[in-house]
Design a protein around this motif. Structure first.
Motif, PDB file in Angstrom:
ATOM      1  N   THR A  38       0.829  -1.208   0.000  1.00  0.00           N
ATOM      2  CA  THR A  38       0.000   0.000   0.000  1.00  0.00           C
ATOM      3  C   THR A  38       0.858   1.250   0.000  1.00  0.00           C
ATOM      4  O   THR A  38       0.514   2.240  -0.662  1.00  0.00           O
ATOM      5  N   ALA A  39       1.972   1.223   0.729  1.00  0.00           N
ATOM      6  CA  ALA A  39       2.835   2.403   0.813  1.00  0.00           C
ATOM      7  C   ALA A  39       3.415   2.785  -0.538  1.00  0.00           C
ATOM      8  O   ALA A  39       3.598   3.962  -0.836  1.00  0.00           O
ATOM      9  N   ARG A  40       3.682   1.798  -1.389  1.00  0.00           N
ATOM     10  CA  ARG A  40       4.309   2.109  -2.672  1.00  0.00           C
ATOM     11  C   ARG A  40       3.308   2.150  -3.824  1.00  0.00           C
ATOM     12  O   ARG A  40       3.702   2.357  -4.973  1.00  0.00           O
ATOM     13  N   SER A  41       2.025   1.941  -3.534  1.00  0.00           N
ATOM     14  CA  SER A  41       1.026   2.004  -4.599  1.00  0.00           C
ATOM     15  C   SER A  41      -0.061   3.001  -4.235  1.00  0.00           C
ATOM     16  O   SER A  41       0.119   4.199  -4.381  1.00  0.00           O
ATOM     17  N   ALA A  49      -6.113  -5.667  -1.712  1.00  0.00           N
ATOM     18  CA  ALA A  49      -5.210  -6.670  -1.146  1.00  0.00           C
ATOM     19  C   ALA A  49      -5.688  -7.092   0.244  1.00  0.00           C
ATOM     20  O   ALA A  49      -5.658  -8.278   0.589  1.00  0.00           O
ATOM     21  N   ALA A  50      -6.136  -6.121   1.044  1.00  0.00           N
ATOM     22  CA  ALA A  50      -6.635  -6.424   2.391  1.00  0.00           C
ATOM     23  C   ALA A  50      -7.848  -7.344   2.336  1.00  0.00           C
ATOM     24  O   ALA A  50      -7.973  -8.286   3.128  1.00  0.00           O
ATOM     25  N   LEU A  51      -8.745  -7.091   1.386  1.00  0.00           N
ATOM     26  CA  LEU A  51      -9.924  -7.944   1.246  1.00  0.00           C
ATOM     27  C   LEU A  51      -9.543  -9.344   0.759  1.00  0.00           C
ATOM     28  O   LEU A  51     -10.237 -10.320   1.064  1.00  0.00           O
ATOM     29  N   GLY A  52      -8.439  -9.439   0.000  1.00  0.00           N
ATOM     30  CA  GLY A  52      -7.947 -10.762  -0.389  1.00  0.00           C
ATOM     31  C   GLY A  52      -7.515 -11.569   0.818  1.00  0.00           C
ATOM     32  O   GLY A  52      -7.820 -12.770   0.926  1.00  0.00           O
ATOM     33  N   GLU A 116       1.997   5.521  -8.865  1.00  0.00           N
ATOM     34  CA  GLU A 116       2.705   4.263  -9.012  1.00  0.00           C
ATOM     35  C   GLU A 116       1.745   3.122  -8.693  1.00  0.00           C
ATOM     36  O   GLU A 116       1.279   2.986  -7.576  1.00  0.00           O
ATOM     37  N   THR A 117       1.463   2.326  -9.666  1.00  0.00           N
ATOM     38  CA  THR A 117       0.585   1.183  -9.454  1.00  0.00           C
ATOM     39  C   THR A 117       1.273  -0.062 -10.012  1.00  0.00           C
ATOM     40  O   THR A 117       1.116  -0.405 -11.176  1.00  0.00           O
ATOM     41  N   PRO A 118       2.111  -0.724  -9.191  1.00  0.00           N
ATOM     42  CA  PRO A 118       2.845  -1.885  -9.678  1.00  0.00           C
ATOM     43  C   PRO A 118       1.938  -3.042 -10.089  1.00  0.00           C
ATOM     44  O   PRO A 118       2.365  -3.947 -10.774  1.00  0.00           O
ATOM     45  N   LEU A 119       0.685  -3.042  -9.670  1.00  0.00           N
ATOM     46  CA  LEU A 119      -0.244  -4.080 -10.067  1.00  0.00           C
ATOM     47  C   LEU A 119      -1.660  -3.554  -9.921  1.00  0.00           C
ATOM     48  O   LEU A 119      -1.908  -2.565  -9.247  1.00  0.00           O
ATOM     49  N   GLY A 120      -2.599  -4.229 -10.607  1.00  0.00           N
ATOM     50  CA  GLY A 120      -3.978  -3.803 -10.564  1.00  0.00           C
ATOM     51  C   GLY A 120      -4.667  -4.260  -9.295  1.00  0.00           C
ATOM     52  O   GLY A 120      -4.162  -5.125  -8.567  1.00  0.00           O
ATOM     53  N   PRO A 121      -5.856  -3.707  -9.007  1.00  0.00           N
ATOM     54  CA  PRO A 121      -6.561  -4.059  -7.771  1.00  0.00           C
ATOM     55  C   PRO A 121      -6.941  -5.533  -7.677  1.00  0.00           C
ATOM     56  O   PRO A 121      -6.789  -6.147  -6.613  1.00  0.00           O
ATOM     57  N   TYR A 125      -5.752  -8.374  -5.098  1.00  0.00           N
ATOM     58  CA  TYR A 125      -6.700  -9.199  -4.336  1.00  0.00           C
ATOM     59  C   TYR A 125      -6.353 -10.679  -4.458  1.00  0.00           C
ATOM     60  O   TYR A 125      -6.228 -11.389  -3.451  1.00  0.00           O
ATOM     61  N   LEU A 126      -6.187 -11.156  -5.693  1.00  0.00           N
ATOM     62  CA  LEU A 126      -5.917 -12.576  -5.915  1.00  0.00           C
ATOM     63  C   LEU A 126      -4.550 -12.976  -5.370  1.00  0.00           C
ATOM     64  O   LEU A 126      -4.374 -14.082  -4.845  1.00  0.00           O
ATOM     65  N   GLY A 127      -3.570 -12.072  -5.502  1.00  0.00           N
ATOM     66  CA  GLY A 127      -2.237 -12.375  -4.991  1.00  0.00           C
ATOM     67  C   GLY A 127      -2.232 -12.547  -3.482  1.00  0.00           C
ATOM     68  O   GLY A 127      -1.647 -13.505  -2.947  1.00  0.00           O
ATOM     69  N   MET A 128      -2.898 -11.628  -2.770  1.00  0.00           N
ATOM     70  CA  MET A 128      -2.933 -11.735  -1.320  1.00  0.00           C
ATOM     71  C   MET A 128      -3.828 -12.880  -0.858  1.00  0.00           C
ATOM     72  O   MET A 128      -3.572 -13.491   0.188  1.00  0.00           O
ATOM     73  N   LEU A 129      -4.870 -13.188  -1.638  1.00  0.00           N
ATOM     74  CA  LEU A 129      -5.704 -14.359  -1.332  1.00  0.00           C
ATOM     75  C   LEU A 129      -4.860 -15.618  -1.375  1.00  0.00           C
ATOM     76  O   LEU A 129      -4.891 -16.436  -0.438  1.00  0.00           O
TER      77      LEU A 129
END
Length: 213
Positions: A38-41, A49-52, A116-121, A125-129
């Motif tokens: 979150t700090a870098r995006s 990501a949190a919801l994942g 800076e958005t290194p990845l989409g929402p 989500y799926l990554g953190m899941l």
């Protein structure tokens, strides 16, 4: 709704909240990565990501609520392989994050942090899941609930328990994401972002190694 039924529902809600906060509050590698991401995006990316993370906790809460002691023998043996898989994933993410931070600093790309958005929402989500599903602490925690006989009777009761656990986990993960967003706004300089990225990467590696030592 009678007094007894109301008491049962309240008890299920409290049990679900305690289960959700019990697995979410200890900040380990997943929580650390969530804050750094979150700090870098952006806060939007961090919220997804949190919801994942919370969704993975909800899945395990559903297993704990419905399985009883039946699935316990199946969950415990896979903790070891999941622990090593989690270490590999976390160390890989830490190294990738550090390499990207160094490359960005060398290129002197001084841009607004919110851009800076290194990845989409949904990727976040799926990554953190997936990362949370692999997290051995999550597996061990909910396996302990199963072994403790925390099966919940009735479909309605299971739904209440799982929703309460998801809400508890989501509220805490969103709080961590908010902290990461505030950190990102403070450290807007190139050197500040580099230092934060390297520090978070080292911390993630340390926490990951502690899973197997």
């Amino acid at each position: 709704m009678g007094v007894d039924a109301r008491s049962v529902v309240i008890g299920l809600v409290v049990a679900g909240l305690l289960a959700g906060y019990g697995v979410a509050v200890p900040v380990g590698p997943v929580g650390t990565y969530l804050v750094a991401l979150t700090a870098r995006s952006s806060l939007r990316i961090g919220a997804f990501a949190a919801l994942g993370v919370a969704s993975a906790d909800g899945v395990y809460a559903a297993v704990a609520a419905g399985a009883g002691s039946v699935l316990a023998p199946l969950l415990v043996p896979i903790v070891g392989p999941l622990r090593w898989a989690s270490v590999l994933v976390l160390v890989g993410l830490a190294l990738m994050g550090a390499a990207k931070a160094v490359r960005r600093y060398r290129e002197q790309r001084i841009v607004a942090l919110q851009q800076e958005t290194p990845l989409g929402p949904w990727t976040a989500y799926l990554g953190m899941l997936g990362m949370t599903m692999l997290n051995p602490w999550t597996v061990i925690y909910f396996a302990a609930l199963v072994l403790g006989g925390s099966g919940v009777a009735g479909v309605g009761g299971r739904i209440v328990f799982v929703v309460a656990a998801f809400v508890a986990s989501a509220s805490w993960q969103l709080l961590l994401a908010g902290g990461g967003a505030l950190l990102g706004r403070v450290l807007t300089g190139a050197r500040g972002r580099l230092a934060t990225a390297l520090a978070s990467s080292m911390l993630i590696v340390v926490l990951a190694v502690r899973l197997v030592v």
